[in-house]
Write a protein that holds these residues in place. Structure first.
Motif, PDB file in Angstrom:
ATOM      1  N   GLY A 301       0.820  -1.208   0.000  1.00 29.08           N
ATOM      2  CA  GLY A 301       0.000   0.000   0.000  1.00 29.08           C
ATOM      3  C   GLY A 301       0.851   1.255   0.000  1.00 29.08           C
ATOM      4  O   GLY A 301       2.004   1.243   0.446  1.00 29.08           O
ATOM      5  N   GLN A 306      -2.754   5.023   5.440  1.00 27.64           N
ATOM      6  CA  GLN A 306      -3.547   4.353   6.455  1.00 27.64           C
ATOM      7  C   GLN A 306      -4.532   5.279   7.154  1.00 27.64           C
ATOM      8  O   GLN A 306      -5.530   4.829   7.708  1.00 27.64           O
ATOM      9  CB  GLN A 306      -2.619   3.707   7.498  1.00 27.64           C
ATOM     10  N   LEU A 310     -10.664   4.052   3.288  1.00 29.24           N
ATOM     11  CA  LEU A 310     -10.535   3.446   1.966  1.00 29.24           C
ATOM     12  C   LEU A 310     -11.745   3.809   1.103  1.00 29.24           C
ATOM     13  O   LEU A 310     -11.611   4.130  -0.081  1.00 29.24           O
ATOM     14  CB  LEU A 310     -10.431   1.918   2.100  1.00 29.24           C
ATOM     15  N   ARG A 347      -9.272   1.523   5.978  1.00 28.01           N
ATOM     16  CA  ARG A 347      -8.350   0.585   5.360  1.00 28.01           C
ATOM     17  C   ARG A 347      -7.903  -0.477   6.362  1.00 28.01           C
ATOM     18  O   ARG A 347      -7.482  -0.171   7.472  1.00 28.01           O
ATOM     19  CB  ARG A 347      -7.128   1.340   4.832  1.00 28.01           C
ATOM     20  N   ASP A 383      -7.275   5.592  -3.108  1.00 26.78           N
ATOM     21  CA  ASP A 383      -6.267   4.572  -3.423  1.00 26.78           C
ATOM     22  C   ASP A 383      -4.909   4.863  -2.792  1.00 26.78           C
ATOM     23  O   ASP A 383      -3.922   4.169  -3.074  1.00 26.78           O
ATOM     24  CB  ASP A 383      -6.121   4.419  -4.936  1.00 26.78           C
ATOM     25  N   ARG A 404     -10.435  -3.381  -8.052  1.00 31.18           N
ATOM     26  CA  ARG A 404     -10.165  -2.901  -6.690  1.00 31.18           C
ATOM     27  C   ARG A 404     -11.244  -3.329  -5.696  1.00 31.18           C
ATOM     28  O   ARG A 404     -10.978  -3.445  -4.500  1.00 31.18           O
ATOM     29  CB  ARG A 404     -10.044  -1.373  -6.681  1.00 31.18           C
ATOM     30  N   ASP A 485      -8.605  -4.362  -3.154  1.00 31.57           N
ATOM     31  CA  ASP A 485      -8.400  -3.612  -1.911  1.00 31.57           C
ATOM     32  C   ASP A 485      -9.568  -3.814  -0.954  1.00 31.57           C
ATOM     33  O   ASP A 485      -9.389  -3.820   0.257  1.00 31.57           O
ATOM     34  CB  ASP A 485      -8.251  -2.116  -2.223  1.00 31.57           C
ATOM     35  N   THR A 518      -9.465  -5.426   3.210  1.00 31.10           N
ATOM     36  CA  THR A 518     -10.551  -4.696   3.863  1.00 31.10           C
ATOM     37  C   THR A 518     -11.859  -5.361   3.467  1.00 31.10           C
ATOM     38  O   THR A 518     -12.066  -5.683   2.298  1.00 31.10           O
ATOM     39  CB  THR A 518     -10.555  -3.215   3.427  1.00 31.10           C
TER      40      THR A 518
END
Length: 632
Positions: A301, A306, A310, A347, A383, A404, A485, A518
């Motif tokens: 990532g 963080q 997300l 995230r 992202d 994603r 993701d 996630t």
């Protein structure tokens, strides 16, 4: 020997299926009894032989099914001196047909596939009366309406003319109950009657079965893998494993003093609200998952990403226009499925989303996936380098975004193509998006199979040759193929046995930890959500009525709807029985049953989010103080 007469007595029953080279025995010397007026639960995993036993009793074995030995004695209270050995009756002969539907009734697991889509509910229930009784048409109609009222239809006359697709899952199951009970049978066989139902609807159906049992004096053979249901319904329990009985006795004996290792393992595989932080479910078998092969393939990532969520959803709304009325009086009505929903998914976390069927959970997930377009609102994906307005993506930009966010569906049978091998199923998204060379794709598919605990030798097999748990792991492997993701898990374990469910939940937790995934985890099983989620959002009527960290929500639920959901969870513990009367008093999602401070009285703007601290937010009237809400 019990003083209570036995309605059903199974003695040394052996059942097999004719195959090339001989008969494969699947029920191996099973013996048990079902006393009059009592409930006996038949417990075990899929493939243990439970349903085959019930099919033998009802005379519904497939053509290649063979009774290899033993007796199935049915004693009708109307003719107590003439027990019938059901195992010896000619399949589809006049003797078994006279008993089936009349003196023995059955409820199946999936009412939508058991009910005819082209006949009204009333006509399907009346068919039983036509077959087994000689009464007038008007008398039959009155009797069907009475039974519909008995099983909980508020307007029996209207329900009589409705079709199955017009009913919710809970009402369809009630219609199945009415069909099974219209002739007042002595024995009711319920094969997984509440597996796919919400906890509140499940509690209502269980309460209804118990009331009807008391009123009609019938015996119930309850087939299930849900030990919480067993603890609240059964007088006696029979545990089946690989076609053999491993343990049998009263419910008190088996829950308080389980003796066989298999039953002990089943109890340990159940998620519960009493689990300690970091405690894992104990699966009956090791899944064999090897995540090491996937870790090098996982993209790192972006640094500093963080802190930002997300995915951010703001004021999302979706309504549908439906037609109602007749040909000349048709009108269009608007139904709001998602109503002004806002939340963030951080995230690396797992956000649980719970609520009854029809509350908008799946509609919300489809809006996030861009499978549907909302009426208004925004969906923003971060992202790590920039914020992407998901709802404005088109063409190539939308195609590039798709990998994603991926989804694991509830039913792997319908989500996996029966015409494709496992290799082609997992490799397909890689080919669509042009990822790697053919050799690299094949290597990645092998690594994905190892990661979900399946042998690479299975790659040339088709989905039908796998069990339910294995098919769900194939779905997870396909979902992981594009290095997503965010993964939306839409009821991924609702149709699985507790032991297989434990394997899949542990796998999802390991994948989240090792690969930094996630999740948005959608479920109606609160114990499952409690095990896997970090935060939980409760959805009712398309609105989030409460959201909080997992430990806060389940230890201090504030909203009336959340409290009702908690009360409806069946515990596999005889000391914590469900108060079925309290739950059956009305729908948990009906605002009329909520405390006044949570009702909007027809004006959605009259309630809003109130922050209770520590990330705990509840939808209530602004005039109500934070202290009053916490005290309630």
């Amino acid at each position: 020997m019990s003083a209570t007469p036995d309605i059903l007595r199974v003695e040394d029953l052996r059942v097999g299926f004719a195959m090339q080279g001989g008969a494969a025995e699947v029920v191996k010397g099973v013996s048990f009894r079902v006393p009059a007026g009592k409930t006996v639960a038949l417990v075990g995993e899929s493939g243990s032989g439970k349903t085959v036993i019930s099919q033998t009793v009802m005379g519904l074995l497939p053509r290649n099914g063979l009774v290899l030995g033993g007796r199935v004695l049915f004693t009708d209270p109307k003719t107590p001196d003439a027990p019938v050995d059901l195992a010896t009756l000619v399949r589809d002969g006049p003797e078994i047909r006279a008993l089936r539907g009349s003196r023995m009734g059955m409820i199946f697991q999936e009412p939508m596939s058991s009910l005819s889509p082209v006949h009204t509910i009333g006509n399907q229930i009346r068919e039983n009366l036509i077959l087994h009784r000689q009464t007038s048409r008007e008398s039959m109609r009155d009797e069907v309406r009475h039974m519909l009222k008995l099983v909980g239809f508020k307007d029996p006359a209207r329900a009589y003319g409705m079709y199955p697709f017009e009913l919710s899952g809970g009402l369809r199951q009630r219609a199945m109950l009415a069909m099974a009970l219209i002739c007042r049978p002595a024995l009711l066989i319920a094969d997984e009657p509440t597996t796919a139902l919400d906890v509140t609807i499940q509690a209502q159906v269980l309460n209804l079965m118990r009331d009807l049992q008391a009123e009609l004096g019938m015996a119930i053979l309850l087939i299930t893998h849900d030990l919480g249901v067993v603890a609240n319904m059964a007088d006696e329990v029979v545990v089946v494993y690989h076609g053999e009985i491993t343990e049998a006795g009263t419910a008190s004996d088996l829950f308080r003093r389980p003796g066989h290792p298999y039953l002990k393992a089943l109890l340990k595989a159940l998620p519960s609200f009493d689990m300690k932080p970091g405690e894992r479910l104990v699966a009956l078998r090791d899944s064999g998952a090897d995540l090491h092969a996937l870790v090098p393939l996982r993209k790192a990532g972006p640094a500093g990403a963080q802190d930002a969520p997300l995915l951010s959803i703001r004021n999302l709304r979706k309504s549908f226009t439906i037609k109602s009325g007749g040909f000349l009086t048709s009108r269009r009505d608007s139904v709001v499925a998602v109503d002004d929903v806002s939340f963030d998914i951080r995230r690396g976390e797992c956000l649980g989303l719970v609520g009854e069927s029809g509350c908008g959970k799946t509609s919300l997930s489809k809006l996030m996936m861009r499978a549907m377009t909302p009426d208004r609102g925004s969906v923003t994906f971060n992202d790590g380098t920039r914020e992407i307005d998901v709802l404005k993506l088109k063409g190539a930009a939308l195609r590039d975004f798709r990998p994603r966010v991926q989804m694991i569906f509830q039913d792997p049978v319908s989500s996996l193509s029966p015409r494709m091998t496992v290799m082609n199923i997992i490799r397909e998204p890689l080919e669509i998006h042009g990822v790697g060379t053919p050799k690299e794709r094949t290597e990645r598919v092998g690594a994905l199979m190892a990661a979900v605990g399946l042998d690479r030798r299975f790659l040339n097999r088709y989905p039908h040759s796998f069990s339910g748990g294995q098919r769900q792991r194939i779905s997870i492997a396909r979902t992981l193929a594009m290095n997503p993701d965010l993964i939306i898990c839409d009821e991924p374990v609702s149709a699985l046995d507790v032991s297989v469910q434990a394997q899949v939940l542990n796998l999802l937790k390991d994948l989240k930890r090792e690969l930094g995934l996630t999740y948005l985890f959608i479920s109606h099983n609160l114990a499952v959500v409690d095990y896997i989620a970090d935060r939980i959002a409760v959805l009712a009527h398309g609105r989030i009525v409460e959201i909080a960290p997992r430990h806060l929500l389940f230890s201090r639920p504030v909203h009336s709807y959340t409290q009702a959901l908690m009360r409806a969870v069946p515990y596999p513990d005889l000391d914590r029985p469900l108060d079925l009367r309290l739950i059956a008093g009305g729908s948990a999602s009906d605002p009329a049953n909520w405390a006044p401070e949570f009702r909007d009285e027809g004006d959605p703007a009259s309630v809003g989010p109130i922050d209770l601290g520590d990330g705990h937010v509840v939808l209530a009237r602004p005039s109500v103080g934070r202290r009053e809400l916490l005290a309630s």
